[in-house]
Write an enzyme that holds these catalytic residues in place. Structure first.
Site, PDB file in Angstrom:
ATOM      1  N   THR A  78       0.739   1.660  16.539  1.00 42.15           N
ATOM      2  CA  THR A  78       0.437   0.299  17.005  1.00 42.15           C
ATOM      3  C   THR A  78       0.800   0.097  18.474  1.00 42.15           C
ATOM      4  O   THR A  78       1.829   0.566  18.959  1.00 42.15           O
ATOM      5  CB  THR A  78       1.212  -0.717  16.134  1.00 42.15           C
ATOM      6  OG1 THR A  78       0.896  -0.472  14.761  1.00 42.15           O
ATOM      7  CG2 THR A  78       0.860  -2.145  16.493  1.00 42.15           C
ATOM      8  N   ALA A  92      -3.622  -3.092  20.150  1.00 40.21           N
ATOM      9  CA  ALA A  92      -4.276  -2.252  19.132  1.00 40.21           C
ATOM     10  C   ALA A  92      -3.434  -2.284  17.864  1.00 40.21           C
ATOM     11  O   ALA A  92      -2.492  -1.508  17.716  1.00 40.21           O
ATOM     12  CB  ALA A  92      -4.438  -0.820  19.628  1.00 40.21           C
ATOM     13  N   GLY A  93      -3.752  -3.258  16.987  1.00 46.29           N
ATOM     14  CA  GLY A  93      -3.041  -3.373  15.713  1.00 46.29           C
ATOM     15  C   GLY A  93      -3.953  -2.907  14.590  1.00 46.29           C
ATOM     16  O   GLY A  93      -4.045  -1.713  14.318  1.00 46.29           O
ATOM     17  N   SER A  94      -4.672  -3.860  13.983  1.00 47.58           N
ATOM     18  CA  SER A  94      -5.576  -3.484  12.888  1.00 47.58           C
ATOM     19  C   SER A  94      -6.642  -2.499  13.364  1.00 47.58           C
ATOM     20  O   SER A  94      -7.081  -1.637  12.597  1.00 47.58           O
ATOM     21  CB  SER A  94      -6.247  -4.729  12.312  1.00 47.58           C
ATOM     22  OG  SER A  94      -5.271  -5.583  11.763  1.00 47.58           O
ATOM     23  N   THR A 126       8.869   1.421  13.635  1.00 47.74           N
ATOM     24  CA  THR A 126      10.025   1.575  12.743  1.00 47.74           C
ATOM     25  C   THR A 126      10.773   2.854  13.109  1.00 47.74           C
ATOM     26  O   THR A 126      10.148   3.902  13.315  1.00 47.74           O
ATOM     27  CB  THR A 126       9.538   1.628  11.275  1.00 47.74           C
ATOM     28  OG1 THR A 126       8.830   0.420  11.001  1.00 47.74           O
ATOM     29  CG2 THR A 126      10.715   1.753  10.311  1.00 47.74           C
ATOM     30  N   ARG A 154      21.323 -20.136 -16.572  1.00 46.71           N
ATOM     31  CA  ARG A 154      21.331 -21.524 -16.087  1.00 46.71           C
ATOM     32  C   ARG A 154      20.804 -22.484 -17.161  1.00 46.71           C
ATOM     33  O   ARG A 154      19.761 -22.231 -17.762  1.00 46.71           O
ATOM     34  CB  ARG A 154      20.455 -21.591 -14.819  1.00 46.71           C
ATOM     35  CG  ARG A 154      20.191 -22.969 -14.295  1.00 46.71           C
ATOM     36  CD  ARG A 154      21.293 -23.450 -13.423  1.00 46.71           C
ATOM     37  NE  ARG A 154      20.938 -24.704 -12.767  1.00 46.71           N
ATOM     38  CZ  ARG A 154      21.838 -25.480 -12.188  1.00 46.71           C
ATOM     39  NH1 ARG A 154      23.124 -25.135 -12.170  1.00 46.71           N
ATOM     40  NH2 ARG A 154      21.461 -26.601 -11.597  1.00 46.71           N
ATOM     41  N   GLN A 211      11.915 -20.198  -6.458  1.00 48.83           N
ATOM     42  CA  GLN A 211      11.593 -21.417  -7.211  1.00 48.83           C
ATOM     43  C   GLN A 211      12.400 -21.501  -8.507  1.00 48.83           C
ATOM     44  O   GLN A 211      12.944 -22.554  -8.845  1.00 48.83           O
ATOM     45  CB  GLN A 211      10.077 -21.422  -7.520  1.00 48.83           C
ATOM     46  CG  GLN A 211       9.556 -22.727  -8.074  1.00 48.83           C
ATOM     47  CD  GLN A 211       9.498 -23.823  -7.010  1.00 48.83           C
ATOM     48  OE1 GLN A 211       9.522 -23.539  -5.817  1.00 48.83           O
ATOM     49  NE2 GLN A 211       9.453 -25.069  -7.441  1.00 48.83           N
ATOM     50  N   GLY A 264      17.471 -25.098  -5.836  1.00 46.54           N
ATOM     51  CA  GLY A 264      18.132 -25.161  -4.522  1.00 46.54           C
ATOM     52  C   GLY A 264      18.984 -23.934  -4.251  1.00 46.54           C
ATOM     53  O   GLY A 264      19.104 -23.495  -3.092  1.00 46.54           O
ATOM     54  N   GLU A 275       1.013  -1.178   7.467  1.00 44.61           N
ATOM     55  CA  GLU A 275       0.216  -0.101   6.835  1.00 44.61           C
ATOM     56  C   GLU A 275      -1.189  -0.602   6.497  1.00 44.61           C
ATOM     57  O   GLU A 275      -1.751  -0.290   5.450  1.00 44.61           O
ATOM     58  CB  GLU A 275       0.952   0.375   5.574  1.00 44.61           C
ATOM     59  CG  GLU A 275       0.790   1.847   5.248  1.00 44.61           C
ATOM     60  CD  GLU A 275       1.492   2.774   6.216  1.00 44.61           C
ATOM     61  OE1 GLU A 275       2.497   2.391   6.849  1.00 44.61           O
ATOM     62  OE2 GLU A 275       1.019   3.908   6.355  1.00 44.61           O
TER      63      GLU A 275
HETATM   64  C1  LIG Z   1       8.501  -4.781  10.929  1.00 46.82           C
HETATM   65  C2  LIG Z   1       7.284  -4.013  11.358  1.00 46.82           C
HETATM   66  C3  LIG Z   1       7.306  -2.628  11.296  1.00 46.82           C
HETATM   67  C4  LIG Z   1       6.187  -1.886  11.704  1.00 46.82           C
HETATM   68  N1  LIG Z   1       6.254  -0.503  11.735  1.00 46.82           N
HETATM   69  C5  LIG Z   1       5.246   0.186  12.329  1.00 46.82           C
HETATM   70  C6  LIG Z   1       5.374   1.601  12.579  1.00 46.82           C
HETATM   71  O1  LIG Z   1       6.360   2.244  12.215  1.00 46.82           O
HETATM   72  N2  LIG Z   1       4.371   2.232  13.245  1.00 46.82           N
HETATM   73  C7  LIG Z   1       3.261   1.574  13.673  1.00 46.82           C
HETATM   74  O2  LIG Z   1       2.407   2.196  14.286  1.00 46.82           O
HETATM   75  N3  LIG Z   1       3.110   0.242  13.450  1.00 46.82           N
HETATM   76  C8  LIG Z   1       4.067  -0.465  12.797  1.00 46.82           C
HETATM   77  N4  LIG Z   1       3.933  -1.817  12.593  1.00 46.82           N
HETATM   78  C9  LIG Z   1       2.727  -2.482  13.030  1.00 46.82           C
HETATM   79  C10 LIG Z   1       1.846  -2.987  11.875  1.00 46.82           C
HETATM   80  O3  LIG Z   1       1.252  -1.912  11.221  1.00 46.82           O
HETATM   81  C11 LIG Z   1       0.838  -3.986  12.503  1.00 46.82           C
HETATM   82  O4  LIG Z   1       1.572  -5.162  12.786  1.00 46.82           O
HETATM   83  C12 LIG Z   1      -0.322  -4.279  11.583  1.00 46.82           C
HETATM   84  O5  LIG Z   1      -1.148  -3.133  11.487  1.00 46.82           O
HETATM   85  C13 LIG Z   1      -1.171  -5.448  12.080  1.00 46.82           C
HETATM   86  O6  LIG Z   1      -1.465  -5.341  13.433  1.00 46.82           O
HETATM   87  P1  LIG Z   1      -1.185  -6.601  14.404  1.00 46.82           P
HETATM   88  O7  LIG Z   1       0.195  -7.033  14.166  1.00 46.82           O
HETATM   89  O8  LIG Z   1      -1.594  -6.235  15.775  1.00 46.82           O
HETATM   90  O9  LIG Z   1      -2.143  -7.745  13.834  1.00 46.82           O
HETATM   91  P2  LIG Z   1      -3.700  -7.971  14.208  1.00 46.82           P
HETATM   92  O10 LIG Z   1      -4.453  -6.709  14.001  1.00 46.82           O
HETATM   93  O11 LIG Z   1      -3.800  -8.648  15.524  1.00 46.82           O
HETATM   94  O12 LIG Z   1      -4.127  -8.989  13.079  1.00 46.82           O
HETATM   95  C14 LIG Z   1      -3.881 -10.394  13.146  1.00 46.82           C
HETATM   96  C15 LIG Z   1      -4.538 -11.052  11.938  1.00 46.82           C
HETATM   97  O13 LIG Z   1      -5.959 -10.801  11.994  1.00 46.82           O
HETATM   98  C16 LIG Z   1      -6.385 -10.204  10.783  1.00 46.82           C
HETATM   99  N5  LIG Z   1      -7.455  -9.242  11.039  1.00 46.82           N
HETATM  100  C17 LIG Z   1      -7.484  -8.252  11.978  1.00 46.82           C
HETATM  101  N6  LIG Z   1      -8.614  -7.547  11.879  1.00 46.82           N
HETATM  102  C18 LIG Z   1      -9.307  -8.070  10.839  1.00 46.82           C
HETATM  103  C19 LIG Z   1     -10.557  -7.778  10.219  1.00 46.82           C
HETATM  104  N7  LIG Z   1     -11.312  -6.749  10.632  1.00 46.82           N
HETATM  105  N8  LIG Z   1     -10.955  -8.560   9.178  1.00 46.82           N
HETATM  106  C20 LIG Z   1     -10.197  -9.580   8.729  1.00 46.82           C
HETATM  107  N9  LIG Z   1      -9.003  -9.907   9.281  1.00 46.82           N
HETATM  108  C21 LIG Z   1      -8.570  -9.164  10.308  1.00 46.82           C
HETATM  109  C22 LIG Z   1      -5.147  -9.504  10.236  1.00 46.82           C
HETATM  110  O14 LIG Z   1      -5.258  -9.288   8.845  1.00 46.82           O
HETATM  111  C23 LIG Z   1      -4.055 -10.477  10.612  1.00 46.82           C
HETATM  112  O15 LIG Z   1      -3.971 -11.496   9.649  1.00 46.82           O
HETATM  113  C24 LIG Z   1       5.024  -2.558  12.147  1.00 46.82           C
HETATM  114  C25 LIG Z   1       5.017  -3.967  12.190  1.00 46.82           C
HETATM  115  C26 LIG Z   1       6.121  -4.675  11.829  1.00 46.82           C
HETATM  116  C27 LIG Z   1       6.102  -6.184  11.955  1.00 46.82           C
END
Ligand SMILES: Cc1cc2nc3c(=O)[nH]c(=O)nc-3n(C[C@H](O)[C@H](O)[C@H](O)COP(=O)(O)OP(=O)(O)OC[C@H]3O[C@@H](n4cnc5c(N)ncnc54)[C@H](O)[C@@H]3O)c2cc1C
Length: 388
Positions: A132, A136-138, A164, A275, A344, A348, A371
């Site tokens: 990530t 570049a996330g998803s 991580t 409870r 829930q 409380g 993931e």
């Molecule tokens: C605690 C933690 C540990 C992590 N560990 C690692 C690690 O070890 N290595 C690593 O590489 N990454 C790691 N990640 C990254 C994690 O895999 C990404 O956060 C995740 O893949 C989502 O990417 P983003 O946060 O950029 O969200 P985005 O991709 O920006 O997504 C934002 C929203 O848009 C939605 N969305 C995006 N594309 C689409 C689509 N095509 N259709 C519908 N909805 C969509 C998503 O579902 C989400 O709700 C970690 C993240 C966290 C928070």
């Protein structure tokens, strides 16, 4: 709880694997679960837990014997992942990340790379999987980290976020783009970086909602010179390596989520039987029984599906990408639902730090995000039904 005892008894494990799981259960009870609330509150990396897991040789179970490992089945790995995560989700993901990161090296590394790098992991090293980036996330193909050839070295520039183990790892499995290949998908390549390489630095670690004892780091690469010997397969093979690795790490993330879910379910049942309100135990109210029935049925379904898939993988099946998405998505949704209902159930008190369900609810949330987010998995599963 008879249903769940029967389900656990039916997991396909050898006698040796059951013995290891029993030893692990003791370590989880005495060391890992006992420290979980404190580590969460203080955001402390659980080195004691890492040492305790290494004393049991936990990394060795997924590393081949030729490189210092003592391999067990994938089912045994998942059962251990669930057990550790039930005690402390942070520790579960720290250990599981070793598996997720090292799997590409085991599957695609050369003999020389494996002989050089795997023994230290088998002995208890920490690894991180670096995909990530801020933009570049998803969509991993948007990554900008560059790999540039320079004789027998590859120069790395760029950065990764949300990694991580990123600040504690001995080995980094890094995805980036090969300079000179224009196609975004065909450029993705994989390099192994090692702790202490000049130019590799930790920029920050995150303050998170949950998994507060695991570290999540932003790391930077500033002209890091990596020997070409650390290139995994060939330039441009990264996307294929990524997809192959994710297929096995997604059931692992499901096992992690189901550990959190099991902890919340067991705590709920204990509380509901203890409870009393209006002269009765809470478990005797029909409204509560209906909730329990739905949660228990969905949890048992997800667990059964996990073990069935694990057995298929152990038997040599390699075509399980859609199933891996299904179990990751369903297990994480169930973990979120059970932990939320567990709060829930406790009224409380569930909202206070006197009970661990509030931590479990915070820990569960990320399992729907990492993931591959669950939206992305729904897309992958749905797409698999389009006729070619
Ligand atoms: C605690 C933690 C540990 C992590 N560990 C690692 C690690 O070890 N290595 C690593 O590489 N990454 C790691 N990640 C990254 C994690 O895999 C990404 O956060 C995740 O893949 C989502 O990417 P983003 O946060 O950029 O969200 P985005 O991709 O920006 O997504 C934002 C929203 O848009 C939605 N969305 C995006 N594309 C689409 C689509 N095509 N259709 C519908 N909805 C969509 C998503 O579902 C989400 O709700 C970690 C993240 C966290 C928070």
């Amino acid at each position: 709880m008879k249903v769940f005892e029967r389900l656990d008894a039916a997991i396909a494990l050898t006698d040796d694997e059951r013995m290891l799981l029993d030893s692990l259960r003791n370590v989880c009870r005495d060391t890992i679960a006992a420290q979980a609330a404190k580590n969460d509150r203080e955001g402390t990396f659980p080195w004691d837990n890492v040492k305790a897991l290494n004393a049991l040789g936990m990394n060795a179970m997924f590393i081949p014997e030729a490189y210092g490992g003592a391999p067990l089945s994938y089912t045994a790995y998942l059962a251990c992942m669930r057990e550790v995560s039930k005690a402390c989700a942070s520790t579960g993901i720290i250990w599981g990340t070793n598996f997720h990161a090292i799997k590409p090296l085991i599957d695609f590394g050369t003999e020389e790379q494996k002989l050089r790098l795997l023994p230290r992991m088998a002995e208890g090293g920490l690894a991180s999987l670096c995909i990530t980036e801020p933009n570049a996330g998803s969509d991993a193909t948007g990554m900008r980290t560059r790999f540039t050839e320079d004789g027998e070295h590859i120069i790395v520039n760029g950065g990764k976020t949300f990694i991580t183990n990123g600040d504690v790892a001995d080995v980094y499995v890094l995805f980036g783009k090969w300079d000179g290949i224009d196609d975004a998908r065909k450029a993705i390549s994989v390099l192994i970086l090692e702790k202490g390489m000049p130019g590799l630095s930790v920029v920050r670690t995150e303050e998170k909602m949950g998994h507060r004892a695991s570290s999540t780091a932003t790391i930077a690469f500033d002209n890091v010179r990596v020997p070409r010997a650390n290139l995994l397969k060939n330039p441009g093979d990264g996307l294929a390596i990524l997809f192959a690795s994710l297929n096995k790490s997604r059931p692992s993330i499901a096992a992690h989520a189901l550990g959190i879910a099991r902890a919340a379910f067991e705590d709920s049942v204990a509380y509901l039987n203890e409870r009393r309100q209006s002269g009765r135990r809470i478990a005797e109210f029909q409204g509560i029984q209906f909730m329990l029935a739905d949660l228990a049925t969905d949890l048992a379904g997800a667990e059964s599906w996990l073990w069935a898939l694990a057995s298929r993988i152990d038997a040599g099946d390699t075509d399980f990408g859609t199933e891996a998405s299904m179990i990751k998505m369903r297990a994480s949704d169930i973990a979120m639902r059970i932990t939320t209902d567990a709060v829930q159930f406790m009224g409380g008190y569930g909202y206070t730090q006197d009970f661990r369900v509030e931590r479990l609810m915070r820990d569960a949330k990320i399992t729907q995000i990492w993931e591959g987010t669950n939206q992305v998995h729904r897309q992958l599963i749905g797409r698999s039904f389009i006729s070619k």
